[in-house]
Write a protein that holds these residues in place. Structure first.
Motif, PDB file in Angstrom:
ATOM      1  N   THR A  35      51.109  15.411  91.486  1.00 29.38           N
ATOM      2  CA  THR A  35      51.058  14.959  90.096  1.00 29.38           C
ATOM      3  C   THR A  35      52.334  14.211  89.731  1.00 29.38           C
ATOM      4  OG1 THR A  35      49.618  16.802  89.454  1.00 29.38           O
ATOM      5  CG2 THR A  35      50.819  15.689  87.696  1.00 29.38           C
ATOM      6  N   SER A  67      49.863   6.271  77.013  1.00 27.28           N
ATOM      7  CA  SER A  67      49.157   6.096  78.288  1.00 27.28           C
ATOM      8  C   SER A  67      49.748   6.976  79.384  1.00 27.28           C
ATOM      9  CB  SER A  67      49.187   4.624  78.720  1.00 27.28           C
ATOM     10  OG  SER A  67      50.516   4.205  79.004  1.00 27.28           O
ATOM     11  N   ALA A  70      48.262  10.371  78.843  1.00 31.73           N
ATOM     12  CA  ALA A  70      46.836  10.350  79.198  1.00 31.73           C
ATOM     13  C   ALA A  70      46.656  10.245  80.707  1.00 31.73           C
ATOM     14  CB  ALA A  70      46.147   9.188  78.495  1.00 31.73           C
ATOM     15  N   ALA A  71      47.409   9.322  81.323  1.00 31.19           N
ATOM     16  CA  ALA A  71      47.285   9.137  82.773  1.00 31.19           C
ATOM     17  C   ALA A  71      47.769  10.370  83.525  1.00 31.19           C
ATOM     18  CB  ALA A  71      48.087   7.903  83.211  1.00 31.19           C
ATOM     19  N   THR A  73      47.698  13.448  82.529  1.00 28.76           N
ATOM     20  CA  THR A  73      46.688  14.497  82.415  1.00 28.76           C
ATOM     21  C   THR A  73      45.511  14.217  83.328  1.00 28.76           C
ATOM     22  OG1 THR A  73      47.322  14.818  80.108  1.00 28.76           O
ATOM     23  CG2 THR A  73      45.225  15.760  80.804  1.00 28.76           C
ATOM     24  N   ALA A  74      45.061  12.957  83.356  1.00 28.46           N
ATOM     25  CA  ALA A  74      43.932  12.591  84.207  1.00 28.46           C
ATOM     26  C   ALA A  74      44.265  12.807  85.681  1.00 28.46           C
ATOM     27  CB  ALA A  74      43.540  11.131  83.958  1.00 28.46           C
ATOM     28  N   VAL A  77      44.495  16.687  86.350  1.00 26.00           N
ATOM     29  CA  VAL A  77      43.172  17.311  86.398  1.00 26.00           C
ATOM     30  C   VAL A  77      42.415  16.872  87.641  1.00 26.00           C
ATOM     31  CG1 VAL A  77      40.920  17.450  85.264  1.00 26.00           C
ATOM     32  CG2 VAL A  77      43.010  17.652  83.914  1.00 26.00           C
ATOM     33  N   GLY A  78      42.516  15.584  87.965  1.00 30.48           N
ATOM     34  CA  GLY A  78      41.817  15.076  89.155  1.00 30.48           C
ATOM     35  C   GLY A  78      42.305  15.726  90.433  1.00 30.48           C
ATOM     36  N   TYR A  81      41.288  19.343  90.438  1.00 33.22           N
ATOM     37  CA  TYR A  81      39.846  19.440  90.674  1.00 33.22           C
ATOM     38  C   TYR A  81      39.547  19.391  92.173  1.00 33.22           C
ATOM     39  CZ  TYR A  81      34.860  18.285  90.061  1.00 33.22           C
ATOM     40  OH  TYR A  81      33.489  18.281  90.106  1.00 33.22           O
ATOM     41  N   ALA A 165      47.370  17.187  76.248  1.00 32.86           N
ATOM     42  CA  ALA A 165      47.865  17.156  77.626  1.00 32.86           C
ATOM     43  C   ALA A 165      48.634  18.436  77.952  1.00 32.86           C
ATOM     44  CB  ALA A 165      48.758  15.936  77.834  1.00 32.86           C
TER      45      ALA A 165
END
Length: 338
Positions: A35, A67, A70-71, A73-74, A77-78, A81, A165
């Motif tokens: 991350t 951004s 947001a990025a 967090t994405a 999470v990705g 996951y 986030a």
């Protein structure tokens, strides 16, 4: 043969053979590294883009900060996951109707508690307030270029992304994995309690470097981290914690209070704390004063009432320490074949 057995034994400490995935401590370590690496790459790309396109205005600066949250967090999470093989619902992100109901109540609570602070301090003569929709220079967001009305909306967008986030990363990912990792040592119930305490403490420490921070502010934010953790472990959803966190930050800023020591650059009110700093928090804001402590009681009581009303009972959800994997484990397959 001895060497092979030794390697296999070491491997079992790193990988859960039944679930075919890294054990919790190693997953979190890899998650943090990947991350962080992903954020560095993203920030580098944004920096290159700003140089090439000569983007340096306030709109770009604010957009870049939003951004990045947001990025980040994405990406987090990705990666989680893929590493964890969990469903998104296992991180508290099952966005069903109840999730949004919880979020709405969290928003109401996040507005109500700062309003209570303002009312109590006004009644005690600890604050002077005047109506003044205005922007001011701030080291956090350059909102003066937008005009007050637009700046209020931009600040709302910022807190929506930033606070959500933090909830997804601290509560959704770290608390969940900490609970799972501890479950084998202390049992699921104690693991969930310990993970809530650990992430609450982490939440407090992360605010230690904020301007005007003190031992009291860190202790208060740790306690609020425990309250946010309780929102998650009593509902199994991040809706309530996210809604509360977003509205709390946003409302404090609009009321003219510092948010964890930071002046956000736009407010609906001009608020000047005149009471004892120990009580009001001074330049750190209400989170840094004794005024924050009774609010915890009010917030805890409101949480208890809501969970009992919506879920029928107030109980710790031990399943948070037990992952729901997206694939069948070897043991599951063996049991079905048997």
């Amino acid at each position: 043969m001895v060497r092979s057995d030794f390697i296999m034994e070491i491997r079992r400490y790193i990988v859960n053979p039944a679930e075919r995935r890294l054990r919790a401590p190693w997953r979190v370590t890899v998650w943090l590294f990947l991350t962080g690496f992903g954020l560095v790459v993203f920030a580098g790309l944004v920096g290159v883009l700003s140089e090439v396109a000569d983007l340096s205005g306030p709109v770009f600066v604010v957009g870049r900060q939003i951004s990045v949250f947001a990025a980040g967090t994405a990406v987090a999470v990705g990666i989680g996951y893929l590493l964890d093989r969990r469903s998104l619902g296992d991180y508290g992100l099952d966005l069903d109707r109840q999730w949004w109901r919880d979020a709405a109540f969290g928003l109401a609570l996040g507005v109500g508690l700062p309003a209570l602070v303002l009312g109590v301090e006004l009644a005690a003569g600890f604050v002077e307030v005047s109506v003044a929709l205005a922007t001011v220079d701030s080291g956090v967001l350059p909102l003066t270029a937008f005009g007050p009305a637009v700046a209020v909306l931009v600040l709302g967008a910022f807190f929506l992304v930033q606070a959500t986030a933090e909830e997804v990363l601290v509560r959704g990912y770290l608390l969940t994995n900490a609970a799972e990792g501890l479950a084998g040592w202390v049992g699921t119930r104690r693991a969930v309690i310990a993970a809530t305490a650990l992430t609450g403490a982490l939440f407090g420490v992360l605010h230690w470097t904020n301007p005007s921070a003190s031992l009291l502010s860190v202790a208060n934010i740790t306690l609020y981290g425990l309250l946010l953790g309780a929102c998650y472990v009593l509902t199994g959803r991040l809706g309530l914690a996210s809604g509360f966190h977003v509205a709390w930050n946003y409302t404090l800023a609009l009321f003219g209070f510092p948010v964890s020591g930071l002046r956000m650059g736009v407010a609906l009110l001009s608020t000047d704390a005149t009471g004892p700093t120990l009580v009001t928090g001074g330049e750190f804001g209400p989170e840094g004063g004794l005024i924050a402590l009774p609010l915890l009681g009010v917030g805890g009581a409101a949480l208890y009432w809501w969970v009992r009303r919506e879920y029928g009972a107030v109980e710790l959800l031990e399943h948070i320490a037990t992952p729901q994997l997206r694939i069948r484990t070897r043991s599951d397959t063996a049991n079905q074949d048997g």
